[in-house]
Design a protein around this motif. Structure first.
Motif, PDB file in Angstrom:
ATOM      1  N   GLU A  25       5.660   1.265  -0.233  1.00  0.00           N
ATOM      2  CA  GLU A  25       4.386   0.585  -0.403  1.00  0.00           C
ATOM      3  C   GLU A  25       4.431  -0.787   0.252  1.00  0.00           C
ATOM      4  O   GLU A  25       5.452  -1.466   0.235  1.00  0.00           O
ATOM      5  CB  GLU A  25       4.083   0.448  -1.890  1.00  0.00           C
ATOM      6  CG  GLU A  25       2.694  -0.083  -2.204  1.00  0.00           C
ATOM      7  CD  GLU A  25       2.431  -0.152  -3.694  1.00  0.00           C
ATOM      8  OE1 GLU A  25       1.317  -0.547  -4.080  1.00  0.00           O
ATOM      9  OE2 GLU A  25       3.354   0.171  -4.473  1.00  0.00           O
ATOM     10  N   ASN A  26       3.320  -1.183   0.853  1.00  0.00           N
ATOM     11  CA  ASN A  26       3.148  -2.499   1.493  1.00  0.00           C
ATOM     12  C   ASN A  26       4.034  -2.690   2.728  1.00  0.00           C
ATOM     13  O   ASN A  26       4.281  -3.826   3.143  1.00  0.00           O
ATOM     14  CB  ASN A  26       3.445  -3.627   0.500  1.00  0.00           C
ATOM     15  CG  ASN A  26       2.549  -3.585  -0.721  1.00  0.00           C
ATOM     16  OD1 ASN A  26       1.356  -3.347  -0.611  1.00  0.00           O
ATOM     17  ND2 ASN A  26       3.122  -3.807  -1.895  1.00  0.00           N
ATOM     18  N   VAL A  83       9.596  -1.225  14.500  1.00  0.00           N
ATOM     19  CA  VAL A  83      10.030  -2.329  13.642  1.00  0.00           C
ATOM     20  C   VAL A  83       9.203  -2.292  12.367  1.00  0.00           C
ATOM     21  O   VAL A  83       7.969  -2.283  12.415  1.00  0.00           O
ATOM     22  CB  VAL A  83       9.843  -3.689  14.345  1.00  0.00           C
ATOM     23  CG1 VAL A  83      10.239  -4.824  13.421  1.00  0.00           C
ATOM     24  CG2 VAL A  83      10.666  -3.733  15.623  1.00  0.00           C
ATOM     25  N   PHE A  84       9.885  -2.234  11.230  1.00  0.00           N
ATOM     26  CA  PHE A  84       9.201  -2.189   9.947  1.00  0.00           C
ATOM     27  C   PHE A  84       9.301  -3.551   9.278  1.00  0.00           C
ATOM     28  O   PHE A  84      10.351  -4.183   9.284  1.00  0.00           O
ATOM     29  CB  PHE A  84       9.818  -1.113   9.057  1.00  0.00           C
ATOM     30  CG  PHE A  84       9.677   0.275   9.634  1.00  0.00           C
ATOM     31  CD1 PHE A  84       8.558   1.031   9.372  1.00  0.00           C
ATOM     32  CD2 PHE A  84      10.659   0.796  10.458  1.00  0.00           C
ATOM     33  CE1 PHE A  84       8.414   2.295   9.916  1.00  0.00           C
ATOM     34  CE2 PHE A  84      10.530   2.060  11.006  1.00  0.00           C
ATOM     35  CZ  PHE A  84       9.404   2.817  10.734  1.00  0.00           C
ATOM     36  N   ARG A  91       6.118  -9.892   0.256  1.00  0.00           N
ATOM     37  CA  ARG A  91       7.402 -10.457   0.648  1.00  0.00           C
ATOM     38  C   ARG A  91       8.493  -9.433   0.396  1.00  0.00           C
ATOM     39  O   ARG A  91       8.326  -8.511  -0.410  1.00  0.00           O
ATOM     40  CB  ARG A  91       7.696 -11.738  -0.146  1.00  0.00           C
ATOM     41  CG  ARG A  91       7.714 -11.545  -1.647  1.00  0.00           C
ATOM     42  CD  ARG A  91       7.959 -12.862  -2.376  1.00  0.00           C
ATOM     43  NE  ARG A  91       7.774 -12.726  -3.812  1.00  0.00           N
ATOM     44  CZ  ARG A  91       8.671 -12.236  -4.643  1.00  0.00           C
ATOM     45  NH1 ARG A  91       9.844 -11.850  -4.167  1.00  0.00           N
ATOM     46  NH2 ARG A  91       8.443 -12.131  -5.937  1.00  0.00           N
ATOM     47  N   LEU A  92       9.613  -9.608   1.091  1.00  0.00           N
ATOM     48  CA  LEU A  92      10.735  -8.684   0.965  1.00  0.00           C
ATOM     49  C   LEU A  92      11.546  -9.028  -0.274  1.00  0.00           C
ATOM     50  O   LEU A  92      11.948 -10.174  -0.468  1.00  0.00           O
ATOM     51  CB  LEU A  92      11.614  -8.746   2.209  1.00  0.00           C
ATOM     52  CG  LEU A  92      12.825  -7.802   2.235  1.00  0.00           C
ATOM     53  CD1 LEU A  92      12.358  -6.346   2.219  1.00  0.00           C
ATOM     54  CD2 LEU A  92      13.681  -8.065   3.452  1.00  0.00           C
ATOM     55  N   GLU A  93      11.794  -8.039  -1.103  1.00  0.00           N
ATOM     56  CA  GLU A  93      12.620  -8.201  -2.302  1.00  0.00           C
ATOM     57  C   GLU A  93      13.566  -7.013  -2.353  1.00  0.00           C
ATOM     58  O   GLU A  93      13.184  -5.914  -2.729  1.00  0.00           O
ATOM     59  CB  GLU A  93      11.749  -8.257  -3.555  1.00  0.00           C
ATOM     60  CG  GLU A  93      12.512  -8.637  -4.823  1.00  0.00           C
ATOM     61  CD  GLU A  93      11.599  -8.843  -6.015  1.00  0.00           C
ATOM     62  OE1 GLU A  93      11.528  -7.942  -6.869  1.00  0.00           O
ATOM     63  OE2 GLU A  93      10.942  -9.904  -6.078  1.00  0.00           O
ATOM     64  N   GLY A  94      14.824  -7.255  -1.973  1.00  0.00           N
ATOM     65  CA  GLY A  94      15.772  -6.144  -1.851  1.00  0.00           C
ATOM     66  C   GLY A  94      15.393  -5.292  -0.657  1.00  0.00           C
ATOM     67  O   GLY A  94      15.369  -5.755   0.480  1.00  0.00           O
ATOM     68  N   SER A  95      15.078  -4.040  -0.900  1.00  0.00           N
ATOM     69  CA  SER A  95      14.635  -3.140   0.173  1.00  0.00           C
ATOM     70  C   SER A  95      13.163  -2.767   0.013  1.00  0.00           C
ATOM     71  O   SER A  95      12.685  -1.837   0.648  1.00  0.00           O
ATOM     72  CB  SER A  95      15.500  -1.862   0.169  1.00  0.00           C
ATOM     73  OG  SER A  95      15.374  -1.179  -1.070  1.00  0.00           O
ATOM     74  N   ARG A  99       4.145  -7.612  -3.657  1.00  0.00           N
ATOM     75  CA  ARG A  99       3.011  -8.493  -3.437  1.00  0.00           C
ATOM     76  C   ARG A  99       3.368  -9.926  -3.786  1.00  0.00           C
ATOM     77  O   ARG A  99       4.006 -10.204  -4.790  1.00  0.00           O
ATOM     78  CB  ARG A  99       1.823  -8.029  -4.286  1.00  0.00           C
ATOM     79  CG  ARG A  99       1.155  -6.775  -3.762  1.00  0.00           C
ATOM     80  CD  ARG A  99       0.189  -6.187  -4.754  1.00  0.00           C
ATOM     81  NE  ARG A  99      -0.775  -7.155  -5.244  1.00  0.00           N
ATOM     82  CZ  ARG A  99      -1.710  -6.861  -6.147  1.00  0.00           C
ATOM     83  NH1 ARG A  99      -1.772  -5.653  -6.650  1.00  0.00           N
ATOM     84  NH2 ARG A  99      -2.565  -7.779  -6.557  1.00  0.00           N
ATOM     85  N   GLU A 100       2.950 -10.845  -2.903  1.00  0.00           N
ATOM     86  CA  GLU A 100       3.141 -12.261  -3.174  1.00  0.00           C
ATOM     87  C   GLU A 100       2.180 -12.681  -4.283  1.00  0.00           C
ATOM     88  O   GLU A 100       0.988 -12.360  -4.237  1.00  0.00           O
ATOM     89  CB  GLU A 100       2.835 -13.089  -1.917  1.00  0.00           C
ATOM     90  CG  GLU A 100       3.965 -13.088  -0.911  1.00  0.00           C
ATOM     91  CD  GLU A 100       5.064 -14.055  -1.308  1.00  0.00           C
ATOM     92  OE1 GLU A 100       5.013 -14.588  -2.430  1.00  0.00           O
ATOM     93  OE2 GLU A 100       5.967 -14.259  -0.492  1.00  0.00           O
ATOM     94  N   ILE A 101       2.720 -13.359  -5.273  1.00  0.00           N
ATOM     95  CA  ILE A 101       1.872 -13.857  -6.345  1.00  0.00           C
ATOM     96  C   ILE A 101       1.652 -15.354  -6.109  1.00  0.00           C
ATOM     97  O   ILE A 101       2.596 -16.138  -6.180  1.00  0.00           O
ATOM     98  CB  ILE A 101       2.529 -13.638  -7.725  1.00  0.00           C
ATOM     99  CG1 ILE A 101       2.908 -12.165  -7.887  1.00  0.00           C
ATOM    100  CG2 ILE A 101       1.610 -14.093  -8.830  1.00  0.00           C
ATOM    101  CD1 ILE A 101       1.750 -11.211  -7.786  1.00  0.00           C
TER     102      ILE A 101
END
Length: 215
Positions: A25-26, A83-84, A91-95, A99-101
């Motif tokens: 997702e995203n 390119v992903f 934002r990237l969190e781990g893999s 969603r940015e809060i």
């Protein structure tokens, strides 16, 4: 042989670029053009002479032999590499892309509380004086009675100050009259705390909030 190695290296590049879960997702993607250099085996040969073991006693059992080695030349070609990356607003969190809060003075956390519209426990938890937005913004709270500010165009308004009621910890007179002073400046019609956290404001008429406002 070297052409195969070049293809394998190229495949590794493509796979490594896609470590971000492409179906997640995203996750957005684009295709970049890159130059890829590899070794191309030509029809040219290099002739080298080398002594090797042999049965010729006249050459002291070390015969001179001609060795033919192929000539490799570097070649460059353009390859298309996927390119992903995380889409806008995430934002990237781990893999994963989450969603940015946006910073929001009315939102204690973006999830963990019961949603008022369906009872699921995956909606925002609100600060004192804040109320959950509707299902279109389940991760956000705004000042109660101001549901129209849930939309992104009001994010700056909902990000001002230290909390929903305190704009700054100092800079206003303690009696609430205009002018510089050592007491907090309030917003959203808040009132300065007389006890507890005296550097903060609370909702007028609810002085108990002065003992529980967050840092």
């Amino acid at each position: 042989m070297n052409i195969c190695v070049g293809v394998l290296l190229l495949a590794f590049i493509l796979v490594s670029e896609a470590q971000l879960q492409s179906s997640g997702e995203n996750v957005c993607h684009r295709v970049d053009q890159r130059s890829h250099t590899y070794l191309f085996k030509t029809k040219k040969m290099i002739v080298k002479e080398k002594r090797v073991d042999c049965w010729d006693i006249s050459q002291n059992f070390r015969c001179l032999r001609k060795l033919y080695e192929p000539v490799y030349e570097p070649r460059t070609r353009v390859v298309h590499v996927p390119v992903f990356y995380c889409c806008a607003g995430t934002r990237l969190e781990g893999s994963r892309c989450v969603r940015e809060i946006p910073t929001n003075i009315w939102t204690r956390s973006p999830s963990g509380c019961d949603c008022y519209f369906n009872g699921a426990q995956d909606c925002a938890c609100c600060e004192f004086g804040g109320c959950q937005c509707d299902r279109s913004h389940p991760d956000k709270c705004v000042q109660c009675g101001y549901g129209h500010t849930c939309s992104a165009e009001y994010d700056d308004l909902n990000s001002m100050g230290l909390d929903g009621w305190t704009l700054t910890e100092t800079g206003c007179k303690c009696d609430g009259s205009p002018g510089a002073g050592p007491c907090p400046c309030c917003q959203n019609r808040g009132c300065p705390c007389k006890k507890g956290r005296t550097t903060r404001c609370s909702q007028c008429g609810l002085p108990e909030m002065c003992f529980s406002v967050l840092e």
